[in-house]
Enzyme design. Structure first.
Site, PDB file in Angstrom:
ATOM      1  N   ASP A  30     -27.755  14.685  -6.647  1.00  0.00           N
ATOM      2  CA  ASP A  30     -26.905  14.207  -7.739  1.00  0.00           C
ATOM      3  C   ASP A  30     -27.755  13.379  -8.712  1.00  0.00           C
ATOM      4  O   ASP A  30     -28.568  12.556  -8.306  1.00  0.00           O
ATOM      5  CB  ASP A  30     -25.756  13.367  -7.174  1.00  0.00           C
ATOM      6  CG  ASP A  30     -24.652  13.150  -8.201  1.00  0.00           C
ATOM      7  OD1 ASP A  30     -23.543  13.653  -7.989  1.00  0.00           O
ATOM      8  OD2 ASP A  30     -24.912  12.477  -9.232  1.00  0.00           O
ATOM      9  N   ASN A  87     -13.787  16.206  -5.230  1.00  0.00           N
ATOM     10  CA  ASN A  87     -12.797  15.647  -6.159  1.00  0.00           C
ATOM     11  C   ASN A  87     -12.052  16.788  -6.839  1.00  0.00           C
ATOM     12  O   ASN A  87     -12.651  17.804  -7.204  1.00  0.00           O
ATOM     13  CB  ASN A  87     -13.501  14.793  -7.212  1.00  0.00           C
ATOM     14  CG  ASN A  87     -14.129  13.545  -6.617  1.00  0.00           C
ATOM     15  OD1 ASN A  87     -13.507  12.875  -5.780  1.00  0.00           O
ATOM     16  ND2 ASN A  87     -15.345  13.233  -7.016  1.00  0.00           N
ATOM     17  N   GLY A  93     -11.080  12.204 -10.290  1.00  0.00           N
ATOM     18  CA  GLY A  93     -12.299  12.010 -11.071  1.00  0.00           C
ATOM     19  C   GLY A  93     -13.203  13.219 -11.150  1.00  0.00           C
ATOM     20  O   GLY A  93     -14.399  13.080 -11.400  1.00  0.00           O
ATOM     21  N   GLN A  94     -12.646  14.421 -10.944  1.00  0.00           N
ATOM     22  CA  GLN A  94     -13.500  15.610 -11.091  1.00  0.00           C
ATOM     23  C   GLN A  94     -14.004  15.699 -12.521  1.00  0.00           C
ATOM     24  O   GLN A  94     -13.219  15.627 -13.474  1.00  0.00           O
ATOM     25  CB  GLN A  94     -12.722  16.891 -10.734  1.00  0.00           C
ATOM     26  CG  GLN A  94     -13.611  18.139 -10.775  1.00  0.00           C
ATOM     27  CD  GLN A  94     -12.888  19.418 -10.360  1.00  0.00           C
ATOM     28  OE1 GLN A  94     -11.666  19.431 -10.185  1.00  0.00           O
ATOM     29  NE2 GLN A  94     -13.638  20.490 -10.211  1.00  0.00           N
ATOM     30  N   SER A  95     -15.320  15.812 -12.674  1.00  0.00           N
ATOM     31  CA  SER A  95     -15.905  15.873 -14.014  1.00  0.00           C
ATOM     32  C   SER A  95     -16.633  17.180 -14.278  1.00  0.00           C
ATOM     33  O   SER A  95     -16.872  17.520 -15.433  1.00  0.00           O
ATOM     34  CB  SER A  95     -16.867  14.694 -14.220  1.00  0.00           C
ATOM     35  OG  SER A  95     -17.899  14.722 -13.262  1.00  0.00           O
ATOM     36  N   HIS A 100     -17.826  21.604  -5.811  1.00  0.00           N
ATOM     37  CA  HIS A 100     -19.024  21.059  -5.187  1.00  0.00           C
ATOM     38  C   HIS A 100     -18.626  20.070  -4.116  1.00  0.00           C
ATOM     39  O   HIS A 100     -17.696  19.282  -4.302  1.00  0.00           O
ATOM     40  CB  HIS A 100     -19.929  20.374  -6.218  1.00  0.00           C
ATOM     41  CG  HIS A 100     -19.217  19.472  -7.174  1.00  0.00           C
ATOM     42  ND1 HIS A 100     -18.486  19.949  -8.251  1.00  0.00           N
ATOM     43  CD2 HIS A 100     -19.094  18.124  -7.213  1.00  0.00           C
ATOM     44  CE1 HIS A 100     -17.968  18.929  -8.912  1.00  0.00           C
ATOM     45  NE2 HIS A 100     -18.309  17.809  -8.287  1.00  0.00           N
ATOM     46  N   LEU A 101     -19.346  20.109  -3.013  1.00  0.00           N
ATOM     47  CA  LEU A 101     -19.224  19.075  -1.997  1.00  0.00           C
ATOM     48  C   LEU A 101     -20.230  17.984  -2.316  1.00  0.00           C
ATOM     49  O   LEU A 101     -21.411  18.272  -2.515  1.00  0.00           O
ATOM     50  CB  LEU A 101     -19.558  19.626  -0.606  1.00  0.00           C
ATOM     51  CG  LEU A 101     -18.679  20.708  -0.017  1.00  0.00           C
ATOM     52  CD1 LEU A 101     -19.156  21.016   1.401  1.00  0.00           C
ATOM     53  CD2 LEU A 101     -17.224  20.276   0.008  1.00  0.00           C
ATOM     54  N   HIS A 102     -19.757  16.753  -2.367  1.00  0.00           N
ATOM     55  CA  HIS A 102     -20.665  15.610  -2.386  1.00  0.00           C
ATOM     56  C   HIS A 102     -20.999  15.296  -0.921  1.00  0.00           C
ATOM     57  O   HIS A 102     -20.081  15.025  -0.134  1.00  0.00           O
ATOM     58  CB  HIS A 102     -19.988  14.374  -2.973  1.00  0.00           C
ATOM     59  CG  HIS A 102     -19.595  14.473  -4.407  1.00  0.00           C
ATOM     60  ND1 HIS A 102     -20.288  13.840  -5.415  1.00  0.00           N
ATOM     61  CD2 HIS A 102     -18.548  15.094  -5.011  1.00  0.00           C
ATOM     62  CE1 HIS A 102     -19.698  14.073  -6.582  1.00  0.00           C
ATOM     63  NE2 HIS A 102     -18.631  14.831  -6.360  1.00  0.00           N
TER      64      HIS A 102
HETATM   65  P1  5GP Z   1     -17.365  15.189  -9.851  1.00  0.00           P
HETATM   66  O1  5GP Z   1     -17.147  13.965 -10.716  1.00  0.00           O
HETATM   67  O2  5GP Z   1     -16.975  16.442 -10.614  1.00  0.00           O
HETATM   68  O3  5GP Z   1     -16.776  15.114  -8.486  1.00  0.00           O
HETATM   69  O4  5GP Z   1     -18.936  15.235  -9.578  1.00  0.00           O
HETATM   70  C1  5GP Z   1     -19.852  15.640 -10.532  1.00  0.00           C
HETATM   71  C2  5GP Z   1     -21.189  15.061 -10.117  1.00  0.00           C
HETATM   72  O5  5GP Z   1     -22.189  15.750 -10.843  1.00  0.00           O
HETATM   73  C3  5GP Z   1     -21.347  13.579 -10.441  1.00  0.00           C
HETATM   74  O6  5GP Z   1     -21.613  12.853  -9.248  1.00  0.00           O
HETATM   75  C4  5GP Z   1     -22.501  13.548 -11.423  1.00  0.00           C
HETATM   76  O7  5GP Z   1     -23.363  12.440 -11.220  1.00  0.00           O
HETATM   77  C5  5GP Z   1     -23.215  14.860 -11.165  1.00  0.00           C
HETATM   78  N1  5GP Z   1     -23.865  15.419 -12.323  1.00  0.00           N
HETATM   79  C6  5GP Z   1     -23.384  15.486 -13.589  1.00  0.00           C
HETATM   80  N2  5GP Z   1     -24.264  16.102 -14.393  1.00  0.00           N
HETATM   81  C7  5GP Z   1     -25.336  16.424 -13.613  1.00  0.00           C
HETATM   82  C8  5GP Z   1     -26.577  17.074 -13.880  1.00  0.00           C
HETATM   83  O8  5GP Z   1     -26.879  17.492 -15.000  1.00  0.00           O
HETATM   84  N3  5GP Z   1     -27.441  17.227 -12.833  1.00  0.00           N
HETATM   85  C9  5GP Z   1     -27.142  16.783 -11.578  1.00  0.00           C
HETATM   86  N4  5GP Z   1     -28.055  16.979 -10.628  1.00  0.00           N
HETATM   87  N5  5GP Z   1     -25.965  16.161 -11.288  1.00  0.00           N
HETATM   88  C10 5GP Z   1     -25.088  15.991 -12.285  1.00  0.00           C
END
Ligand code: 5GP
Ligand code: ZN
Length: 114
Positions: A30, A87, A93-95, A100-102
């Protein structure tokens, strides 16, 4: 999907620190880690959210979790413990809308999550 960030990482059109790859999954660090280990495990196939998974994806979901377990083992966090998070949508907070699994570990995690 052409405008999807994680599809671009899977296709190596934008760089990432890739830590695992197989026929169906890719895992990478991440960019904004929230724990000493914070790896994202994604399917090569574009699936926007958990709600878009179909019956044909059952094996893929298993592969995501097994890849996450292999990464946890390689990092030595399987013994102490780690957390897996997915998420979904605004309130969680899905962005990035490519599932994806964290996989997070290397420190004690609070509960409940914020
Ligand atoms: P979400 O918020 O959708 O659950 O998780 C998205 C994750 O993607 C966040 O933890 C964020 O830090 C990560 N992320 C966003 N943009 C990038 C990127 O360009 N490269 C990498 N390696 N991670 C990213
Ligand atoms: Zn995608």
């Amino acid at each position: 999907m052409s405008d999807c960030l994680f599809c671009k990482i899977v296709e190596k059109k934008i760089p990432a620190r890739i830590v695992h790859e197989d026929a169906d999954t890719v895992a990478f660090e991440d960019v904004n880690p929230q724990a000493p280990t914070h790896v994202l495990v994604v399917p090569r196939k574009h699936v926007a959210t958990m709600m878009d998974l179909g019956p044909d994806d059952d094996a893929l979901v298993g592969k995501l979790f097994r890849a996450g377990a292999a990464i946890a083992k390689a990092r030595g966090i399987d013994g102490p413990g780690y957390r897996v998070v997915m998420n979904h949508n605004r309130d969680a907070g899905q962005s990035v809308f490519h599932i994806h699994l964290h996989v997070m570990g290397g420190r004690r995690m609070g509960w409940p999550p914020g």
